[in-house]
Design a protein around this motif. Structure first.
Motif, short mmCIF file in Angstrom:
data_model
loop_
_atom_site.label_atom_id
_atom_site.label_comp_id
_atom_site.label_asym_id
_atom_site.label_seq_id
_atom_site.Cartn_x
_atom_site.Cartn_y
_atom_site.Cartn_z
N VAL A 100 0.90 -0.98 -0.12
CA VAL A 100 -0.06 -0.07 -0.02
C VAL A 100 0.90 1.20 0.02
N GLU A 101 0.37 2.25 -0.60
CA GLU A 101 1.21 3.49 -0.96
C GLU A 101 1.12 4.27 0.45
N PRO A 102 2.28 4.82 0.96
CA PRO A 102 2.09 5.47 2.27
C PRO A 102 0.92 6.74 1.88
N GLY A 103 0.78 7.20 0.95
CA GLY A 103 -0.01 8.43 0.56
C GLY A 103 -1.51 7.96 0.62
N ALA A 104 -1.64 6.63 0.40
CA ALA A 104 -2.97 6.20 0.20
C ALA A 104 -3.42 5.62 1.73
N ALA A 105 -2.49 5.02 2.23
CA ALA A 105 -2.52 4.82 3.67
C ALA A 105 -3.12 5.77 4.63
N TRP A 106 -2.18 7.13 4.22
CA TRP A 106 -2.43 8.44 5.16
C TRP A 106 -3.73 8.95 4.92
N ALA A 107 -4.16 8.68 3.81
CA ALA A 107 -5.52 9.33 3.26
C ALA A 107 -6.52 8.63 3.85
N THR A 132 -7.66 -0.54 8.67
CA THR A 132 -7.67 0.50 7.45
C THR A 132 -6.59 0.38 6.58
N VAL A 133 -5.29 0.33 7.20
CA VAL A 133 -4.06 0.17 6.19
C VAL A 133 -4.03 -1.08 5.58
N VAL A 134 -4.46 -2.20 6.57
CA VAL A 134 -4.46 -3.46 5.78
C VAL A 134 -5.57 -3.65 4.66
N VAL A 135 -6.63 -3.35 4.94
CA VAL A 135 -7.66 -3.37 4.14
C VAL A 135 -7.34 -2.54 2.88
N GLU A 136 -6.67 -1.57 2.64
CA GLU A 136 -6.51 -0.68 1.66
C GLU A 136 -5.57 -1.50 0.81
N ALA A 137 -4.61 -2.19 1.51
CA ALA A 137 -3.54 -3.09 0.90
C ALA A 137 -4.32 -4.20 0.07
#
Length: 408
Positions: free
Chosen positions: A39-46, A278-283
């Motif tokens: 997952v991109e850091p930017g997407a995780a932060w968003a 949320t970060v894991v789900v975004e991945a």
């Protein structure tokens, strides 16, 4: 790899080895997803930033529920229920349904599971009636009765902002499905637990003590604030925070609670778990999850239509996803796919809120409910839970979606 990380986090959340909090697995999993570039850091932060108000609201409402319990609200409700049912198990079931439905709607499903369930079981034990139907009622209504208000469930809060609806608009569309789901659950429970409900009470309920008027007043004002706040530009999160400050300040002044207890009631590790998940789900979403959901969802991809077949299809997919990966990850993956279409989003919420009554792993509330029951002596099994779910979920979900369609 992303799916494996999500599976490991959920397996840990279900089993909770040594009683460790869910964040113990979720935080490292999120770190691995970032380190491996899943997952991109930017997407995780968003995604994390989008959750800011939601997580703050979750902490505030959990604190409000805890402080209300300290003030005696749930004990008083239990005493009133016990007195009103007059030792009749069927009447107690009906009153337990009412208490659980209202508690879930106003104070969220976590309050029903953690605070109301022990009170209902103690009331049943005090009256000498079998507690099993009432225990299952708390679990089922923590899920199926969490469809009424944006504040009733974390999944609702996640979808509320994307829906474009106001607080009263959301409630107005969901009141029909909420009533239908609770009514179906009650009818099935009356039949399924007929044997347990035959036995009459043998003990007289104690007289309820004085009502905790201050806490009840704060809860009433908070509910009014949830409804009226958006009309004057005040978000629900700040209404909940204000209620928490008032009750917390009073509790600290009177020494009914400590600072440590207040911090603990905010469930910081649970909030951290939500953020990490949320970060894991975004991945997962970026590595096939979103494409898979787009392929199986009905419609032309935009899902702008609100036909009954489309709403039923969305609700069914959401219910299946909730039971496969838990309702919170399912919601996080479905939201970007569905887009800002209110009717479709509400159908999705019916799926992820009612659907989890089918399996233990369907929602975090059910996992928490199992831990609450561990020290009560009430025995439940996955087989019985699923059997009851097979009787309630398809019927209640279908009729709730029809009610939503009619409201739309």
């Amino acid at each position: 790899m992303a799916f494996g990380l999500l599976g490991a986090v959920l397996a840990f959340a279900v089993g909770r080895p040594r009683g460790w909090p869910e964040a113990v697995a979720a935080v490292p999993a999120a770190g691995i997803a970032l380190a491996l570039g899943l997952v991109e850091p930017g997407a995780a932060w968003a995604r994390t930033a989008e959750l800011g108000d939601t997580v703050l609201f979750l902490a505030a409402v959990l604190l409000v529920a805890h402080l209300a319990d300290v003030d005696g609200v749930f004990g008083w409700v239990g005493a009133r229920v016990g007195k009103a049912c007059r030792g009749e198990p069927r009447r107690l079931l009906g009153l337990s349904f009412g208490a659980a439905a209202v508690t879930t709607a106003v104070l969220s499903l976590d309050a029903t599971v953690v605070l109301l369930t022990p009170v209902v079981l103690a009331t049943a034990a005090g009256l000498g009636v079998r507690a099993r139907p009432h225990a299952y009622a708390c679990a089922h209504l923590a899920n199926s009765a969490s469809t009424l208000l944006p504040v009733s469930n974390l999944t609702n809060l996640l979808a509320f902002g994307a829906s474009g609806l106001g607080f009263l608009g959301f409630a107005g569309l969901m009141v029909g499905p909420w009533v239908v789901a609770v009514a179906v659950e009650f009818a099935v429970f009356r039949w399924f637990f007929a044997g347990d409900l035959e036995r009459g009470g043998v003990r007289e309920a104690a007289e309820p003590g004085p009502a905790p008027r201050f806490a009840l007043g704060v809860l009433a004002v908070m509910l009014v604030g949830f409804c009226a706040g958006p009309l004057v530009g005040v978000a629900a999160v700040w209404v909940a925070v204000a209620a928490a400050v008032v009750l917390g300040g009073r509790g600290l002044v009177t020494r009914a609670v400590t600072v440590r207890a207040v911090v603990g009631a905010c469930a910081p590790l649970l909030c951290l778990f939500v953020v990490a998940l949320t970060v894991v789900v975004e991945a997962v979403a970026e590595h096939g999850g979103r494409d898979l959901l787009t392929a199986v969802l009905p419609g032309d991809g935009s899902l702008g239509g609100e036909s009954l077949p489309t709403l039923l299809g969305v609700a069914a997919v959401a219910a299946v996803a909730a039971n496969l990966v838990n309702n919170l990850p399912a919601t996080l993956m479905l939201l970007p796919v569905l887009g800002p279409h209110p009717g479709v989003l509400l159908a999705m919420l019916l799926g992820v809120n009612i659907g989890p009554n089918l399996t233990y792993a369907g929602s975090l509330a059910t996992l928490l409910w199992r831990r609450v029951l561990a020290g009560t002596g009430v025995r439940t099994t996955a087989r019985e839970f699923t059997a009851l779910g097979l009787l309630t979920v398809p019927l209640s979900l279908t009729l709730a979606v029809v009610a939503l369609w009619l409201a739309l």
